[in-house]
Every structure is written in structure tokens, then in C-alpha cells.
Design a protein around this motif. Structure first.
Motif, PDB file in Angstrom:
ATOM      1  N   VAL A 271      -1.903 -12.266   3.363  1.00 42.10           N
ATOM      2  CA  VAL A 271      -1.758 -10.829   3.127  1.00 42.10           C
ATOM      3  C   VAL A 271      -0.650 -10.254   3.999  1.00 42.10           C
ATOM      4  O   VAL A 271       0.215  -9.504   3.538  1.00 42.10           O
ATOM      5  CB  VAL A 271      -3.091 -10.096   3.397  1.00 42.10           C
ATOM      6  CG1 VAL A 271      -2.891  -8.582   3.337  1.00 42.10           C
ATOM      7  CG2 VAL A 271      -4.143 -10.522   2.379  1.00 42.10           C
ATOM      8  N   ARG A 272      -0.644 -10.607   5.283  1.00 42.56           N
ATOM      9  CA  ARG A 272       0.364 -10.079   6.207  1.00 42.56           C
ATOM     10  C   ARG A 272       1.763 -10.557   5.849  1.00 42.56           C
ATOM     11  O   ARG A 272       2.726  -9.781   5.871  1.00 42.56           O
ATOM     12  CB  ARG A 272       0.021 -10.497   7.637  1.00 42.56           C
ATOM     13  CG  ARG A 272      -1.233  -9.859   8.194  1.00 42.56           C
ATOM     14  CD  ARG A 272      -1.601 -10.476   9.536  1.00 42.56           C
ATOM     15  NE  ARG A 272      -2.806  -9.898  10.106  1.00 42.56           N
ATOM     16  CZ  ARG A 272      -3.408 -10.373  11.183  1.00 42.56           C
ATOM     17  NH1 ARG A 272      -2.913 -11.436  11.812  1.00 42.56           N
ATOM     18  NH2 ARG A 272      -4.500  -9.797  11.640  1.00 42.56           N
ATOM     19  N   VAL A 273       1.886 -11.843   5.521  1.00 43.64           N
ATOM     20  CA  VAL A 273       3.204 -12.384   5.170  1.00 43.64           C
ATOM     21  C   VAL A 273       3.710 -11.752   3.875  1.00 43.64           C
ATOM     22  O   VAL A 273       4.903 -11.466   3.732  1.00 43.64           O
ATOM     23  CB  VAL A 273       3.146 -13.920   5.052  1.00 43.64           C
ATOM     24  CG1 VAL A 273       4.417 -14.468   4.410  1.00 43.64           C
ATOM     25  CG2 VAL A 273       2.961 -14.536   6.436  1.00 43.64           C
ATOM     26  N   GLY A 274       2.816 -11.499   2.939  1.00 45.50           N
ATOM     27  CA  GLY A 274       3.231 -10.835   1.710  1.00 45.50           C
ATOM     28  C   GLY A 274       3.843  -9.472   1.975  1.00 45.50           C
ATOM     29  O   GLY A 274       4.864  -9.110   1.384  1.00 45.50           O
ATOM     30  N   ARG A 275       3.227  -8.723   2.863  1.00 50.22           N
ATOM     31  CA  ARG A 275       3.782  -7.408   3.214  1.00 50.22           C
ATOM     32  C   ARG A 275       5.084  -7.546   3.996  1.00 50.22           C
ATOM     33  O   ARG A 275       6.005  -6.745   3.838  1.00 50.22           O
ATOM     34  CB  ARG A 275       2.756  -6.606   4.001  1.00 50.22           C
ATOM     35  CG  ARG A 275       1.517  -6.329   3.189  1.00 50.22           C
ATOM     36  CD  ARG A 275       0.768  -5.100   3.618  1.00 50.22           C
ATOM     37  NE  ARG A 275      -0.251  -4.777   2.615  1.00 50.22           N
ATOM     38  CZ  ARG A 275      -1.010  -3.697   2.637  1.00 50.22           C
ATOM     39  NH1 ARG A 275      -0.872  -2.827   3.612  1.00 50.22           N
ATOM     40  NH2 ARG A 275      -1.894  -3.468   1.692  1.00 50.22           N
ATOM     41  N   ALA A 276       5.170  -8.577   4.821  1.00 45.07           N
ATOM     42  CA  ALA A 276       6.411  -8.815   5.559  1.00 45.07           C
ATOM     43  C   ALA A 276       7.552  -9.144   4.601  1.00 45.07           C
ATOM     44  O   ALA A 276       8.692  -8.694   4.798  1.00 45.07           O
ATOM     45  CB  ALA A 276       6.205  -9.945   6.564  1.00 45.07           C
ATOM     46  N   CYS A 277       7.257  -9.917   3.564  1.00 47.09           N
ATOM     47  CA  CYS A 277       8.287 -10.252   2.570  1.00 47.09           C
ATOM     48  C   CYS A 277       8.850  -8.990   1.931  1.00 47.09           C
ATOM     49  O   CYS A 277      10.055  -8.872   1.706  1.00 47.09           O
ATOM     50  CB  CYS A 277       7.715 -11.168   1.497  1.00 47.09           C
ATOM     51  SG  CYS A 277       7.394 -12.857   2.046  1.00 47.09           S
ATOM     52  N   ARG A 278       7.960  -8.061   1.624  1.00 45.08           N
ATOM     53  CA  ARG A 278       8.408  -6.806   1.019  1.00 45.08           C
ATOM     54  C   ARG A 278       9.300  -6.028   1.983  1.00 45.08           C
ATOM     55  O   ARG A 278      10.326  -5.453   1.583  1.00 45.08           O
ATOM     56  CB  ARG A 278       7.187  -5.982   0.623  1.00 45.08           C
ATOM     57  CG  ARG A 278       7.502  -4.856  -0.336  1.00 45.08           C
ATOM     58  CD  ARG A 278       6.269  -4.415  -1.098  1.00 45.08           C
ATOM     59  NE  ARG A 278       5.254  -3.824  -0.248  1.00 45.08           N
ATOM     60  CZ  ARG A 278       3.994  -4.249  -0.161  1.00 45.08           C
ATOM     61  NH1 ARG A 278       3.605  -5.290  -0.874  1.00 45.08           N
ATOM     62  NH2 ARG A 278       3.121  -3.641   0.611  1.00 45.08           N
ATOM     63  N   MET A 279       8.945  -6.004   3.261  1.00 42.36           N
ATOM     64  CA  MET A 279       9.764  -5.307   4.246  1.00 42.36           C
ATOM     65  C   MET A 279      11.116  -5.980   4.422  1.00 42.36           C
ATOM     66  O   MET A 279      12.147  -5.313   4.589  1.00 42.36           O
ATOM     67  CB  MET A 279       9.031  -5.244   5.585  1.00 42.36           C
ATOM     68  CG  MET A 279       7.793  -4.379   5.586  1.00 42.36           C
ATOM     69  SD  MET A 279       7.039  -4.319   7.250  1.00 42.36           S
ATOM     70  CE  MET A 279       5.522  -3.427   6.900  1.00 42.36           C
ATOM     71  N   LEU A 280      11.126  -7.313   4.387  1.00 45.57           N
ATOM     72  CA  LEU A 280      12.386  -8.038   4.534  1.00 45.57           C
ATOM     73  C   LEU A 280      13.328  -7.736   3.376  1.00 45.57           C
ATOM     74  O   LEU A 280      14.550  -7.675   3.551  1.00 45.57           O
ATOM     75  CB  LEU A 280      12.117  -9.544   4.603  1.00 45.57           C
ATOM     76  CG  LEU A 280      11.518 -10.060   5.906  1.00 45.57           C
ATOM     77  CD1 LEU A 280      10.973 -11.473   5.730  1.00 45.57           C
ATOM     78  CD2 LEU A 280      12.555 -10.031   7.034  1.00 45.57           C
ATOM     79  N   GLU A 281      12.753  -7.534   2.207  1.00 43.91           N
ATOM     80  CA  GLU A 281      13.589  -7.292   1.027  1.00 43.91           C
ATOM     81  C   GLU A 281      14.052  -5.848   0.926  1.00 43.91           C
ATOM     82  O   GLU A 281      15.200  -5.587   0.551  1.00 43.91           O
ATOM     83  CB  GLU A 281      12.824  -7.678  -0.238  1.00 43.91           C
ATOM     84  CG  GLU A 281      13.640  -7.508  -1.512  1.00 43.91           C
ATOM     85  CD  GLU A 281      12.944  -8.064  -2.726  1.00 43.91           C
ATOM     86  OE1 GLU A 281      13.559  -8.069  -3.809  1.00 43.91           O
ATOM     87  OE2 GLU A 281      11.772  -8.498  -2.614  1.00 43.91           O
ATOM     88  N   PHE A 282      13.187  -4.897   1.275  1.00 42.30           N
ATOM     89  CA  PHE A 282      13.489  -3.507   0.956  1.00 42.30           C
ATOM     90  C   PHE A 282      13.715  -2.611   2.162  1.00 42.30           C
ATOM     91  O   PHE A 282      13.885  -1.404   1.997  1.00 42.30           O
ATOM     92  CB  PHE A 282      12.366  -2.920   0.095  1.00 42.30           C
ATOM     93  CG  PHE A 282      12.268  -3.561  -1.267  1.00 42.30           C
ATOM     94  CD1 PHE A 282      13.187  -3.244  -2.255  1.00 42.30           C
ATOM     95  CD2 PHE A 282      11.283  -4.484  -1.546  1.00 42.30           C
ATOM     96  CE1 PHE A 282      13.116  -3.838  -3.503  1.00 42.30           C
ATOM     97  CE2 PHE A 282      11.197  -5.072  -2.792  1.00 42.30           C
ATOM     98  CZ  PHE A 282      12.117  -4.749  -3.780  1.00 42.30           C
TER      99      PHE A 282
END
Length: 326
Positions: A271-282
Motif C-alpha cells: 500500500v505504501r509503495v503504491g502511494r510512493a509510486c504515484r508521488m514519484l510520477e506526479f
């Protein structure tokens, strides 16, 4: 006759004012995916059963169209399509509030296109959670539902048990997203190729995308999953998760792993990594800022977990996204 075991039900909520092009377009898209599933011999994957859910004159929801009639209903995903008019009225939103909460509580994935997100927001299920919508309605969504974290710059936001999308025509990409989740990347790519549409999401992310299992039927575990998705799995402990489930810790650990296929710690990492991926992209936040933002006090520990989940360092993940976008 198809059985409940070899079909997977996707519902479409046909509310007054719903865009019929999206309703029927999604139905056709899933029909194409089913045909390709058969032609490619992917019969170990379920058929996608599409049901249109509409109100009766006395405002009871019932199925008015069913691609696989004759069996009971277990909604695995409920899509709320867009509207060609304006943001739905409070009265209209209230009519579907209990149904959406019931479907979600039973393990269904909730999916919205454009102003469809207002229905999910009105149910309270997006309180404290991120969501996207059409840029023209972003301010209205934020004003009417201040507890929702509106991120209108995202074309599609997959938050595990709720997916929201922005554009009026985003139903094509959202449909392909569901094909990818339930039938796999190959069938999603082949469906997009047959329809001659370009995918905005799916098949482009360099790391893994977490799709939690929600159809296991364990209500206690599902309650914890929804809590973790809603909180971003921040500041949680085994004790807190077991208390949320109403179970003794050892029983909770056993049932959680049996239901989700993951240990609670592994699930929280996803769950945390999924949200981190979104932050890294946007976002332009630094890696350390993102680590803190998703609940890691030690950025070094975050980097190790991120690599374990995605197979990439956070900086490499962001670099690959930039390369693909260019």
C-alpha cells in the motif's frame, strides 16, 4: 449456462443522466475481452459478466441487463459512469449511498469515471482518501466533500479498492484497467489493440502495481483492508489491525494471510509503495520527502522496501517514467 465460479461480475450503475455511450461502450469493451480470452485460449481466466443496475419506479435497484443471466449476483466491481450534464444533485447521490457502501463492504471494487466520483464521495468511502475527477468539476468536488483529497492532475488513480478517473471519455482506459486486473496484461493489450485505442495506464508502469484481493469473503479481514487503503497503511500495528478485525492476533495473522496471500506487514508495504509510486510520477518531491509522506521515518528503509516491491530504486522508477513520457 455460465456458473458463478467461471464468471466475474462487473456492474455498471445506470443512474438518471448517466452517459449511455460509456454504459454501452464498456459493455462492448468487456465483450471484446471475453472473445479474445476464448480465441487466445486463456480459459483459466474468468469470463467477464456485465450487469446494468438501474432503479425501479419505487427506487429499488435491480439488474436490467445481464450478459450471463440465470445465476445469482456477486458484484466484483461496480462502475459509476460519467454524466453529460452536471455534477449530480445531493438528492440523487443519497439514493445510491447505501448500495455503494454495501457493495464496497462486501468486497467490490468501486470505480468511477468523471463525475461518477461524486457518488463514491457522497457515500463517505473517500473521506481522507485521494481521488481524481474532470478538471471542470475538481473545485466543486473539493467544496462539497472537503475530506476528499482531490488530485485533478491525475488521469486515473488506482487506490487499491477504489479507482477514480478524470476524463469524460476515460471509460475506455478504465475498462482496459479492469481487463488487466482480472484477465491479465496480455488480454488488456490485445483488447486495446483490437479497439485501436491507446492505453493511458497499464503496461506502462516500470514497477509492479498492487491489486489487493477483495473477493475472499472474510468480512473481518476485508474491514482491515479497507482501513489500510483508507489510511495509506500509516502508523498501523499488528495490535491495531487485529483490534480492527475483532480477532485475537494469532487468529488474525492466519486469516489475513489466507485471505490476501500476504502477511500484514507485506500488505502494508504494498500500500505504501503504491502511494510512493504515484508521488514519484506526479510530484517533484525528493525521495526522502516521499518516504516520510508514506510513513517511513527512515528513508533508507523506504528505499529497501521500494526495491523489494518494484525491483527498482525510487530514483530509477522516476527516471524510467520520465523516459517513457518523453
Amino acid at each position: 449456462m455460465a456458473t458463478a465460479q467461471d464468471t466475474l461480475e462487473i456492474g455498471v450503475l445506470v443512474y438518471p443522466g448517466a452517459q449511455l455511450a460509456a454504459v454501452h461502450g464498456l459493455t462492448d469493451l468487456f465483450a471484446v475481452a471475453n472473445r479474445l480470452r476464448h480465441e487466445l485460449g486463456a480459459l483459466e481466466r474468468p469470463q467477464l459478466r456485465v450487469c446494468h443496475w438501474s432503479e425501479t419506479p419505487d427506487r429499488q435497484l435491480q439488474v436490467t441487463f445481464d450478459t450471463h443471466p440465470g445465476t445469482g449476483h456477486q458484484v466484483r466491481a461496480m462502475i459509476i459512469p460519467p454524466s453529460l450534464t452536471q455534477a449530480p444533485s445531493p438528492e440523487l447521490l443519497e439514493r445510491y449511498r447505501a448500495n455503494l457502501r454495501q457493495w464496497h463492504g462486501d468486497g467490490a471494487l468501486l470505480v468511477s469515471v468523471c463525475v461518477g466520483v461524486f457518488f463514491i464521495a457522497a457515500s463517505g468511502l473517500l473521506d481522507g482518501r485521494p481521488a481524481t475527477t474532470h478538471w471542470n468539476f475538481a473545485q466543486s468536488l473539493a467544496e462539497r466533500f472537503p475530506q476528499v483529497q482531490v488530485e485533478a492532475n491525475l488521469p486515473l488513480l488506482d487506490d487499491g479498492d477504489i479507482i477514480t478517473s478524470a476524463g469524460l471519455m476515460a471509460w475506455t482506459d478504465l475498462g482496459l484497467k479492469l481487463v488487466e486486473r482480472y484477465l491479465g496484461e496480455t488480454l488488456a493489450a490485445e483488447t486495446a489493440r483490437f479497439l485501436a485505442v491507446e492505453r493511458v495506464s497499464g503496461g506502462q508502469q516500470p514497477g509492479s502495481v498492487f491489486s489487493p484481493r477483495l473477493d475472499h469473503g472474510d468480512e473481518a479481514v476485508l474491514k482491515v483492508q479497507h482501513w489500510l487503503q483508507g489510511s495509506g497503511a500509516r502508523d498501523v500495528s499488528l495490535t491495531a489491525m487485529a483490534d480492527c478485525a475483532g480477532l485475537e492476533q494469532r487468529t488474525f495473522l492466519r486469516r489475513f494471510r489466507s485471505a490476501t496471500g500476504l502477511k500484514p506487514t507485506e500488505y502494508c508495504q504494498q500500500v505504501r509503495v503504491g502511494r510512493a509510486c504515484r508521488m514519484l510520477e506526479f510530484t517533484n518531491r525528493s525521495i526522502d520527502q516521499i518516504a516520510w509522506g508514506v510513513g517511513y521515518q527512515d528513508p533508507g528503509a523506504f528505499r529497501k522496501v521500494f526495491f523489494k516491491v518494484t525491483g527498482l530504486a525510487p530514483s530509477d522508477y522516476r527516471r524510467r517514467l520520465a523516459t517513457r513520457a518523453g
